[in-house]
Design an enzyme around this catalytic site. Structure first.
Site, mmCIF file in Angstrom:
data_model
loop_
_atom_site.group_PDB
_atom_site.id
_atom_site.type_symbol
_atom_site.label_atom_id
_atom_site.label_comp_id
_atom_site.label_asym_id
_atom_site.label_seq_id
_atom_site.Cartn_x
_atom_site.Cartn_y
_atom_site.Cartn_z
ATOM 1 N N HIS A 161 2.599 -1.905 -0.511
ATOM 2 C CA HIS A 161 2.500 -1.354 -1.869
ATOM 3 C C HIS A 161 2.299 -2.448 -2.933
ATOM 4 C CE1 HIS A 161 3.288 0.738 -5.577
ATOM 5 N NE2 HIS A 161 4.427 0.083 -5.752
ATOM 6 N N ASP A 192 -23.716 23.027 -17.750
ATOM 7 C CA ASP A 192 -25.047 23.022 -18.370
ATOM 8 C C ASP A 192 -25.226 21.864 -19.345
ATOM 9 O OD1 ASP A 192 -26.188 25.056 -17.027
ATOM 10 O OD2 ASP A 192 -25.795 26.604 -18.525
ATOM 11 N N ASP A 221 0.812 -0.274 -10.343
ATOM 12 C CA ASP A 221 1.869 0.283 -9.482
ATOM 13 C C ASP A 221 1.750 1.801 -9.397
ATOM 14 O OD1 ASP A 221 4.585 0.531 -8.235
ATOM 15 O OD2 ASP A 221 5.117 1.320 -10.206
ATOM 16 N N GLU A 277 14.693 -4.640 -8.304
ATOM 17 C CA GLU A 277 15.176 -3.259 -8.237
ATOM 18 C C GLU A 277 15.661 -2.877 -6.841
ATOM 19 O OE1 GLU A 277 13.030 1.064 -8.679
ATOM 20 O OE2 GLU A 277 12.287 -0.603 -9.881
ATOM 21 N N ASP A 278 14.911 -3.293 -5.797
ATOM 22 C CA ASP A 278 15.181 -2.811 -4.440
ATOM 23 C C ASP A 278 15.811 -3.843 -3.506
ATOM 24 O OD1 ASP A 278 14.044 -0.444 -5.229
ATOM 25 O OD2 ASP A 278 12.066 -0.897 -4.423
ATOM 26 N N HIS A 294 7.096 -7.065 -8.026
ATOM 27 C CA HIS A 294 7.573 -6.184 -9.091
ATOM 28 C C HIS A 294 8.747 -5.292 -8.693
ATOM 29 C CE1 HIS A 294 4.747 -3.164 -7.276
ATOM 30 N NE2 HIS A 294 5.648 -2.302 -7.707
#
Length: 714
Positions: A48, A259, A139, A76-77, A72
């Site tokens: 990712h 059209d 992201d 956070e993870d 990034h």
């Protein structure tokens, strides 16, 4: 390193070897941090951030952005801190990563609040460095490309957020390429059935359209070549989402939308663009009112182009966009073109407009109350279907469609908006609620000491205007609540607060758990805490204030509070009985909302006598100001000119008519209800006396007809 190989090839095409090496180090940190983590699709998680970095590499963004994109999610993870990143890669990269990271360590009351606060944090980081939002868009784009592995409800939620926030942000920053991909993927996941039906329908008509497009392209190319202009002509296909939006907004059916044929003409200079426009208008007949010059007046996101709609010889509508090669590149890449085309883009409208927008976000952030309000105001600014207006000195002001002079005033300057009292549109006085249209000249009239009107919120549309009005009203309501709370507390104490020491006031503040004494007074003014309770503790020992000692003075011991009629935000006049000066009145305390003034015999207030904590005795002050709203009902015979005569009498008696409602009682009699502003009961009685003598008025009375104690009639 297998996942990094393709990205490395792209980076080597435009970065220095040392910068590529730095990006490779960032990849190694990310790969190590995400080791063992998997995505919902079953792929290793590292795929990712590499994909997000690839999207940015295609835009030739600098190596710091690529490094931040690769890492990034590590804060956070993973077990990585901003300090760790700062030591290894420098403060700038650490700030970019931290700016994109969510607030995972804070407990929020709701999922909506968490999402709003994370969005607010990201937008504030973006105001410091625009690359934060570019990383977030990359992201989000890759997340949308791999959304199929999620549950349908989660797909719809993410798709909605993409369509409402991220695609409009990409559009606001002029990054057309990413915006179109986000819209298409958002549409496909939000409305999968509609997407499939529309896609198949477009496929069916594509064969016939191809022939028409080729024929019109040849006609345009031949005309421009014969006139000596070097131009490139491209037949464009409308995106599925733009077709869907036009159908949804009832612009036309599928056949009507299809059209319309779209073409782009790329020229070598601005001068050639205008010359090409003249040749094309000679070839096909232009449709009046459908020409827009976005070169002279760029769009809000800095987009520049000439737009025109023509009717071909066979009657078909032909849309043509004419722009230079640089304008075309900027239209595709927006602010990202700063890195993709470094030469000569630093003062391009896309960057200038982006800086202006970021500055407005900073102002908005300083004035909003919470994150949900902030995100709602940002959303408003992300849908700029623009109107272009002029100041008296000729400066162009861009506002969203539906904007009013109030929005125009705040667009000039916050102080102009705050002191605005009136406006002129094309030199004619107009209401501040007038929707503005393209090309008008607007003059704002200000007055020192004037202040925003809360009613402006009902027609102000820009985030800047609404935020500033809300902030002013909130502060004004707090100030009025403090003033009212002081009066109530001094009334209960039967002496001024100046007689008490600062220490005693601080003690009572601490015991009642308010952050300041002014906040405590505001709490009293808004009915959150009884003034008698605070007075009782302040007069004895504030340290002993607890639930068991919450005693209030008897009703008889409390002198009435004087009502002046100017306490507009914390004292309201009940609509059920509409009290006016001269009526015996009482106040019902609505916790957190302030005081509601009722007529003493109003049925809705009678139970308040049994709730001492909710009842405050009040009386009219001798220093009354303004008009007070009441209702008059007239039973009249249905004759010509009735309404004109009645309104004329009310006007002559200096009554201010606010609203009129007419209902038929039977074939010959109507009931007319007037909502009018009067000074007091004497003024109202004089008005009723004048109306009763009119021959065709059968009956006139105040509504509701509540008789004060001891009185038989008005």
């Amino acid at each position: 390193m297998a996942y990094f190989a393709d990205l490395k090839n792209v980076l080597e095409s435009y970065l220095e070897p040392k910068q590529v090496a730095d990006a490779e180090r960032a990849y190694q940190v990310a790969e190590c941090a995400h080791d063992g983590q998997m995505r919902s699709s079953g792929d290793p998680y590292i795929t990712h951030p590499v994909a997000a970095a690839n999207i940015l590499a295609e835009l030739h963004l600098d190596h710091q952005t690529i490094m931040a994109a690769l890492m990034h999610d590590v804060i956070e993870d993973c077990d990585v801190t901003k300090q760790d990143l700062s030591e290894q890669f420098g403060e700038t990269v650490a700030d970019l990563v931290e700016g994109v990271s969510k607030l995972t360590q804070i407990d929020f009351q709701s999922k909506e609040q968490a999402q709003a606060e994370n969005f607010r944090k990201m937008m504030m980081a973006m105001t410091q460095d625009i690359r934060v939002i570019l990383i977030k868009l990359a992201d989000r784009l890759h997340n949308m490309q791999t959304l199929g592995a999620l549950r349908p409800d989660k797909r719809r939620r993410i798709a909605r957020e993409t369509l409402e926030i991220y695609a409009p942000i990409a559009n606001r920053l002029g990054i057309h390429r990413i915006k179109e991909q986000l819209e298409l993927l958002g549409f496909a996941n939000m409305y999968p059935m509609r997407y499939r039906v529309l896609r198949e329908s477009v496929k069916k008509v594509r064969g016939h359209r191809k022939e028409v497009v080729e024929r019109i392209t040849k006609q345009l190319r031949d005309r421009l070549k014969d006139s000596g202009l070097k131009c490139q002509v491209i037949g464009r296909e409308k995106s599925l989402y733009s077709i869907y939006k036009k159908m949804r907004d009832k612009v036309g059916t599928f056949n009507e939308v299809m059209d319309i044929y779209a073409f782009r003409v790329i020229t070598d200079s601005e001068d050639s663009s205008y010359r090409a426009l003249g040749q094309i208008h000679n070839l096909f007949k232009p449709i009046p009112g459908r020409f827009k010059d976005y070169i002279a007046i760029p769009k809000t996101n800095g987009y520049q182009s000439l737009h025109t709609v023509l009717r071909s010889k066979s009657g078909m509508h032909v849309e043509v966009q004419i722009r230079t090669e640089l304008m075309d590149q900027m239209a595709e890449h927006g602010v990202a073109a700063h890195w993709l085309y470094k030469a000569g883009t630093s003062h391009h409208p896309a960057e200038t407009k982006a800086r202006e927008w970021l500055q407005s976000l900073i102002e908005m952030q300083q004035n909003v109350g919470d994150s949900i309000e902030f995100i709602e105001n940002v959303k408003i600014d992300l849908y700029p279907d623009e109107v272009y207006l002029f100041t008296p000195k000729g400066k162009i002001i861009e506002l969203p469609k539906g904007a009013t002079p109030v929005d125009f005033a705040y667009a000039i300057h916050t102080d102009v908006g705050n002191t605005c009292i009136a406006c002129k549109i094309d030199k004619q006085f107009s209401p501040l609620s007038t929707p503005l249209v393209n090309g008008r000249t607007v003059e704002i009239i200000t007055a020192p000491g004037s202040r925003p009107n809360p009613a402006w919120l009902s027609y102000a549309v820009t985030g800047k205007a609404r935020t500033n009005i809300r902030n002013f009203v909130k502060n004004m309501r707090h100030d009025e609540a403090v003033h009212l709370g002081r009066r109530l507390l001094e009334q209960s104490l039967k002496k001024p607060l100046d007689d008490f020491s600062e220490d005693m006031l601080q003690q009572i503040t601490d015991v009642t758990r308010y952050s300041s004494f002014d906040d405590l007074l505001a709490g009293i003014g808004l009915g959150k805490i009884a003034s008698a309770l605070v007075a009782h503790r302040l007069s004895s020992n504030p340290d002993k204030l607890d639930e068991s000692s919450k005693k209030t003075d008897s009703q008889e011991d409390r002198s009435p509070l004087a009502i002046k009629g100017t306490e507009g935000l914390v004292i309201k006049y009940a609509r059920c009985c509409r009290p006016i000066p001269g009526d015996p009145i009482m106040a019902y305390v609505s916790p957190g909302r302030g005081f509601n003034i009722h007529r003493e015999n109003c049925p809705n207030i009678q139970r308040a006598h049994k709730q001492n904590d909710h009842y405050v005795p009040v009386e009219w002050s001798e220093e009354l100001e303004g008009d007070f709203t009441t209702e008059l009902r007239l039973q009249v015979f249905n004759q010509r000119g009735v309404l004109a005569q009645i309104t004329n009498i009310i006007a002559n008696q200096e009554g201010n008519i606010i609203n009129i409602d007419i209902n038929e009682l039977d074939g010959d009699v109507n009931i007319i209800t007037f909502q009018i502003g009067v000074k007091n009961r004497v003024h109202l009685a004089s008005l009723i006396k004048k109306l009763r003598v009119i021959p065709f008025v059968n009956k006139v009375y105040r509504h509701p007809d509540i008789q004060p104690k001891g009185n038989k009639s008005d």
